[in-house]
Design an enzyme around this catalytic site. Structure first.
Site, short mmCIF file in Angstrom:
data_model
loop_
_atom_site.label_atom_id
_atom_site.label_comp_id
_atom_site.label_asym_id
_atom_site.label_seq_id
_atom_site.Cartn_x
_atom_site.Cartn_y
_atom_site.Cartn_z
N ASP A 161 0.85 -1.19 0.00
CA ASP A 161 0.00 0.00 0.00
C ASP A 161 0.89 1.25 0.00
OD1 ASP A 161 -2.93 1.05 0.62
OD2 ASP A 161 -1.51 2.22 1.81
N HIS A 168 4.92 5.34 6.59
CA HIS A 168 5.93 4.62 7.37
C HIS A 168 7.28 5.33 7.29
CE1 HIS A 168 8.32 1.10 8.78
NE2 HIS A 168 9.21 1.58 7.92
N GLU A 169 7.70 5.64 6.08
CA GLU A 169 9.00 6.30 5.92
C GLU A 169 8.99 7.68 6.60
OE1 GLU A 169 11.40 4.59 5.08
OE2 GLU A 169 10.37 2.94 4.09
N HIS A 172 9.85 7.66 10.18
CA HIS A 172 11.28 7.73 10.52
C HIS A 172 11.73 9.18 10.68
CE1 HIS A 172 11.93 3.51 10.18
NE2 HIS A 172 11.67 3.45 8.89
N ASP A 178 12.11 1.19 13.06
CA ASP A 178 11.37 0.07 12.49
C ASP A 178 11.00 -0.93 13.57
OD1 ASP A 178 11.23 0.59 9.66
OD2 ASP A 178 13.40 0.32 9.61
ZN ZN Z 1 11.28 1.65 8.06
#
Ligand code: ZN
EC number: 3.4.24.77
Length: 232
Positions: A161, A168-169, A172, A178
């Site tokens: 997705d 998600h990135e 960071h 992670d």
């Molecule tokens: Zn990651």
């Protein structure tokens, strides 16, 4: 969780390819894209630290990446102490294919946390998004000179997705490491729960952690910027 944990920039990518491919999924999922064909159309800088969407051993890069963004923001805050809201500026112009996903990721985070805001800019910003093809997928990284950036891989964003990948990135950027063994309800489990996972939102623990990081982390970064300024 299988896959392609780390990569460096195109110039020295070979060195870590063996490490990356040792985990399996890379070759299976992206069999046609060998390391030699890795292209980085945006010409992103050589990476010094990394955190990817899928992988197993890349958390060492997270702190360097977050520190780079934090330092960039702290410099601006120190120059303009009247700024009340901590804003992290991003430049999406080098990832035109993912403009809507990047915008969605920013909206997701902006609606999820209160101590930091993401805002697009056409200037250099605190970090930038890039796009291209890389057998090891998407990742967040630093260029070794204190600048953070996010690379979005074409194939991986079709497999998983795409908004979840971008969110998600971006997690960071906001300081989260992670956690591939986590469930789909966690954003930072990344590709761990598999391609069927389409959750795009951080869970309550992840939200609380980001708020905490920006409440405490920025104060420390500001103190360091102030100390450096005094020291000349
Ligand atoms: Zn990651």
């Amino acid at each position: 969780m299988a896959s392609f944990p780390t990569r460096t920039g195109p110039k020295n990518s070979r060195r870590l390819v063996a490490l990356a491919l040792g985990l399996g999924l890379a070759s299976a999922a992206l069999g046609t894209a060998g390391p030699a064909s890795a292209t980085n159309t945006a010409g992103t800088p050589t990476r010094a630290a990394t955190a990817g969407y899928v992988g197993a051993a890349e958390n060492t890069g997270n702190k360097a990446f977050f520190d780079a963004v934090l330092k960039s923001v702290a410099k601006r805050q120190a120059a303009q102490p009247s700024l009340k809201v901590v804003t992290v500026y991003y430049n999406p112009s080098q990832a035109p294919s993912f403009r809507s996903q990047i915008s969605s990721a920013a909206s997701i985070w902006n609606s999820s946390v209160s101590n930091v805001k993401l805002q697009a800019t056409t200037g250099s910003g605190d970090f930038a998004y890039y796009e291209g093809s890389d057998p090891r997928g998407s990742y967040a990284s630093t260029n070794g000179h204190g600048r953070g950036y996010i690379f979005l891989d074409y194939a991986q964003n079709q497999q998983y997705d795409s908004i979840r990948v971008a969110a998600h990135e971006t997690g960071h950027v906001l300081g989260l490491p992670d956690h591939y063994s986590g469930p789909c309800s966690e954003l930072m489990s990344g590709g761990g729960p598999g391609t069927s996972c389409t959750n795009r939102y951080p869970n309550s623990t992840e939200r609380a952690r980001v708020n905490q990081l920006w409440a405490n982390g920025l104060a420390k970064a500001l103190a360091q910027v102030g100390t450096a300024a005094k020291a000349g």
